[in-house]
Design an enzyme around this catalytic site. Structure first.
Site, PDB file in Angstrom:
ATOM      1  N   ASP A 167       0.837  -1.206   0.000  1.00 63.76           N
ATOM      2  CA  ASP A 167       0.000   0.000   0.000  1.00 63.76           C
ATOM      3  C   ASP A 167       0.875   1.261   0.000  1.00 63.76           C
ATOM      4  O   ASP A 167       0.552   2.254  -0.657  1.00 63.76           O
ATOM      5  CB  ASP A 167      -0.923  -0.010   1.223  1.00 63.76           C
ATOM      6  CG  ASP A 167      -1.805  -1.251   1.243  1.00 63.76           C
ATOM      7  OD1 ASP A 167      -2.366  -1.580   0.189  1.00 63.76           O
ATOM      8  OD2 ASP A 167      -1.902  -1.904   2.295  1.00 63.76           O
ATOM      9  N   HIS A 194      -5.381  -3.722   5.705  1.00 63.59           N
ATOM     10  CA  HIS A 194      -5.089  -4.035   4.305  1.00 63.59           C
ATOM     11  C   HIS A 194      -6.316  -4.624   3.607  1.00 63.59           C
ATOM     12  O   HIS A 194      -6.339  -5.796   3.235  1.00 63.59           O
ATOM     13  CB  HIS A 194      -3.881  -4.971   4.194  1.00 63.59           C
ATOM     14  CG  HIS A 194      -3.554  -5.308   2.780  1.00 63.59           C
ATOM     15  ND1 HIS A 194      -3.045  -4.381   1.886  1.00 63.59           N
ATOM     16  CD2 HIS A 194      -3.705  -6.459   2.075  1.00 63.59           C
ATOM     17  CE1 HIS A 194      -2.891  -4.948   0.711  1.00 63.59           C
ATOM     18  NE2 HIS A 194      -3.281  -6.213   0.791  1.00 63.59           N
TER      19      HIS A 194
HETATM   20  P1  NAD Z   1      -0.154 -18.341  -5.451  1.00 59.18           P
HETATM   21  O1  NAD Z   1      -1.329 -19.265  -5.537  1.00 59.18           O
HETATM   22  O2  NAD Z   1       0.569 -17.997  -6.702  1.00 59.18           O
HETATM   23  O3  NAD Z   1       0.926 -18.950  -4.445  1.00 59.18           O
HETATM   24  C1  NAD Z   1       0.586 -19.424  -3.192  1.00 59.18           C
HETATM   25  C2  NAD Z   1       1.564 -20.505  -2.816  1.00 59.18           C
HETATM   26  O4  NAD Z   1       1.201 -20.966  -1.512  1.00 59.18           O
HETATM   27  C3  NAD Z   1       1.531 -21.727  -3.738  1.00 59.18           C
HETATM   28  O5  NAD Z   1       2.847 -22.038  -4.176  1.00 59.18           O
HETATM   29  C4  NAD Z   1       0.980 -22.838  -2.870  1.00 59.18           C
HETATM   30  O6  NAD Z   1       1.512 -24.131  -3.164  1.00 59.18           O
HETATM   31  C5  NAD Z   1       1.423 -22.352  -1.496  1.00 59.18           C
HETATM   32  N1  NAD Z   1       0.703 -22.980  -0.405  1.00 59.18           N
HETATM   33  C6  NAD Z   1      -0.613 -23.294  -0.308  1.00 59.18           C
HETATM   34  N2  NAD Z   1      -0.849 -23.900   0.861  1.00 59.18           N
HETATM   35  C7  NAD Z   1       0.331 -23.938   1.531  1.00 59.18           C
HETATM   36  C8  NAD Z   1       0.725 -24.445   2.795  1.00 59.18           C
HETATM   37  N3  NAD Z   1      -0.148 -25.026   3.612  1.00 59.18           N
HETATM   38  N4  NAD Z   1       2.015 -24.331   3.131  1.00 59.18           N
HETATM   39  C9  NAD Z   1       2.912 -23.720   2.315  1.00 59.18           C
HETATM   40  N5  NAD Z   1       2.605 -23.239   1.107  1.00 59.18           N
HETATM   41  C10 NAD Z   1       1.320 -23.350   0.726  1.00 59.18           C
HETATM   42  O7  NAD Z   1      -0.655 -17.031  -4.706  1.00 59.18           O
HETATM   43  P2  NAD Z   1       0.099 -15.609  -4.622  1.00 59.18           P
HETATM   44  O8  NAD Z   1      -0.307 -14.776  -5.761  1.00 59.18           O
HETATM   45  O9  NAD Z   1       1.532 -15.858  -4.354  1.00 59.18           O
HETATM   46  O10 NAD Z   1      -0.613 -14.981  -3.317  1.00 59.18           O
HETATM   47  C11 NAD Z   1      -0.413 -15.551  -2.048  1.00 59.18           C
HETATM   48  C12 NAD Z   1      -1.200 -14.801  -0.977  1.00 59.18           C
HETATM   49  O11 NAD Z   1      -0.704 -13.461  -0.836  1.00 59.18           O
HETATM   50  C13 NAD Z   1      -2.692 -14.646  -1.281  1.00 59.18           C
HETATM   51  O12 NAD Z   1      -3.427 -14.897  -0.109  1.00 59.18           O
HETATM   52  C14 NAD Z   1      -2.840 -13.185  -1.684  1.00 59.18           C
HETATM   53  O13 NAD Z   1      -4.132 -12.689  -1.452  1.00 59.18           O
HETATM   54  C15 NAD Z   1      -1.818 -12.556  -0.779  1.00 59.18           C
HETATM   55  N6  NAD Z   1      -1.376 -11.214  -1.174  1.00 59.18           N
HETATM   56  C16 NAD Z   1      -1.182 -10.290  -0.177  1.00 59.18           C
HETATM   57  C17 NAD Z   1      -0.723  -9.022  -0.480  1.00 59.18           C
HETATM   58  C18 NAD Z   1      -0.484  -8.020   0.617  1.00 59.18           C
HETATM   59  O14 NAD Z   1      -0.326  -6.828   0.315  1.00 59.18           O
HETATM   60  N7  NAD Z   1      -0.398  -8.414   1.882  1.00 59.18           N
HETATM   61  C19 NAD Z   1      -0.462  -8.683  -1.808  1.00 59.18           C
HETATM   62  C20 NAD Z   1      -0.640  -9.622  -2.805  1.00 59.18           C
HETATM   63  C21 NAD Z   1      -1.113 -10.909  -2.463  1.00 59.18           C
HETATM   64  C1  LMR Z   2      -3.142  -6.520  -3.022  1.00 63.55           C
HETATM   65  O1  LMR Z   2      -3.384  -5.505  -2.384  1.00 63.55           O
HETATM   66  O2  LMR Z   2      -2.703  -6.492  -4.188  1.00 63.55           O
HETATM   67  C2  LMR Z   2      -3.321  -7.852  -2.354  1.00 63.55           C
HETATM   68  O3  LMR Z   2      -3.955  -7.733  -1.122  1.00 63.55           O
HETATM   69  C3  LMR Z   2      -3.980  -8.867  -3.232  1.00 63.55           C
HETATM   70  C4  LMR Z   2      -5.428  -8.573  -3.499  1.00 63.55           C
HETATM   71  O4  LMR Z   2      -6.231  -9.506  -3.360  1.00 63.55           O
HETATM   72  O5  LMR Z   2      -5.772  -7.454  -3.878  1.00 63.55           O
END
Ligand code: NAD
Ligand code: LMR
Length: 330
Positions: A167, A194
């Site tokens: 953010d 968030h």
């Molecule tokens: P993705 O599906 O590409 O990757 C997720 C990974 O987690 C996969 O490799 C999967 O195998 C793994 N996984 C699932 N269960 C697991 C477990 N029990 N133990 C270990 N690994 C496990 O998803 P992504 O795009 O990398 O996003 C991941 C998370 O991050 C989502 O929840 C998304 O909403 C979040 N996110 C948060 C922010 C933020 O600003 N905080 C920003 C973007 C995404």
């Molecule tokens: C973001 O802000 O990009 C992450 O929290 C992923 C989402 O679901 O928007």
């Protein structure tokens, strides 16, 4: 807040530090580029990559890069303890991302138990590590991890962080674009949580100071709040922000390491807090040897921002309670 010059220094110089970082969810859309960025940091000595699939390949690939971090892949629950033992920082991007039309809270049913189980393993194997939780919904997954640590008798609120750095990165970028500034020189604190209206950019506190007409402040605020959804829509079913999140997540993890290394570093993150009625709240934080060293609080805000804070509190409280109840009410 993020100083890009300081961050690039941490990426590029030979600062002294012996630190193990574990990435849980290391094979994912965020996990892979995040691990690549961490592999480039001279502050990282050991990089443990854990996932339920594909980590041997990701680790083999990254291990050929000629930087000092030793990379090891761990796959499957039976290898989780070894991934965590000795970790100073645990970054958690494990879990499912949004598809168009979903809220972050719609991910709760899947991601709550993933974060709970990973937090249980961290509480057991590296109770003194700093946790940087990326998995959504952050407003609930951070309270989940905290409750797990409480149950295990090893809770330290100064070591559990919800990563809201993206953010800040977005706010810096959008404000810089609007004012024709170099984005690397702009710092905008983003407080609250968030998700949607809980994301509260404090444009009145941007550094350098900027001013906009009221309607532009409102439009920029809404764009920062909806930026995640902007990416989810553009990816059209293929997930949410990964590359910008990897950048923001690596910067936060490296800031934690810099703090542990004795530098004074300030970052916004979602933490246990008493600065508002919400028991968790993101504010600028001084990071130190043991994680959160000082909460800098909200500081001066204008009427518009006060209203944003007031409107965010009920949603924050509900999301926090949902996370806490998930762990405590079986
Ligand atoms: P993705 O599906 O590409 O990757 C997720 C990974 O987690 C996969 O490799 C999967 O195998 C793994 N996984 C699932 N269960 C697991 C477990 N029990 N133990 C270990 N690994 C496990 O998803 P992504 O795009 O990398 O996003 C991941 C998370 O991050 C989502 O929840 C998304 O909403 C979040 N996110 C948060 C922010 C933020 O600003 N905080 C920003 C973007 C995404
Ligand atoms: C973001 O802000 O990009 C992450 O929290 C992923 C989402 O679901 O928007």
């Amino acid at each position: 807040m993020f100083s890009s010059r300081l961050i690039s220094r941490a990426f590029s110089t030979g600062s002294q530090c012996n630190a193990k970082v574990a990435v849980l969810g290391a094979s994912g859309g965020i996990g892979q580029p995040l691990s690549l960025l961490l592999k480039q940091s001279p502050l990282v000595t050991d990089l443990a990559l854990y996932d339920i699939a594909h980590t041997p390949g990701v680790a083999a690939d990254l291990s050929h890069i000629n930087s000092k971090a030793r990379v090891t892949g761990f796959v499957g629950a039976e290898q989780l303890a070894d991934a965590l033992k000795g970790a100073d920082v645990v970054v958690i991007p494990a879990g499912v991302p949004r598809k168009p039309g979903m809220t972050r809270d719609d991910l709760f049913n899947t991601n709550a138990s993933i974060v709970r189980d990973l937090a249980e393993a961290a509480a057991k194997n590296c109770p003194k590590a700093c946790l940087a939780i990326i998995s959504n919904p952050v407003n609930s997954t951070v309270p989940i991890a905290s409750e797990v640590f409480k149950k295990a008798g090893v809770y330290d609120p100064n070591r559990i962080f919800g990563v809201t750095s993206l953010d800040v990165v977005r706010a810096n970028t959008f404000i810089a674009e609007a004012k024709g500034l170099d984005p690397a020189t702009v710092d905008v604190p983003v407080i609250g949580g968030h998700a949607g209206i809980t994301i509260i950019p404090l444009l009145s506190r941007a550094n350098p100071a900027v001013s906009f007409p009221d309607d532009k402040v409102d439009a920029l605020t809404k764009r920062i709040q909806d930026a995640g959804t902007e990416v989810v829509k553009a990816k059209a079913g293929a997930g949410s922000a990964t590359l910008s999140m990897a950048f923001a997540g690596a910067r936060f993890a490296i800031s934690l390491l810099r703090g542990m290394n004795g530098e004074k570093v300030v970052e916004c993150a979602f933490v246990k807090s008493d600065v508002t009625e919400s028991t968790y709240f993101a504010t600028p934080l001084v990071l130190g040897k043991n994680g959160l060293a000082q909460n800098l609080g909200i500081g001066n805000v204008n009427k518009y921002e006060q209203e944003l804070i007031k409107n965010a509190i009920p949603e924050l409280k509900a999301s926090i309670k949902k996370g806490e109840d998930f762990v405590n009410k079986k």
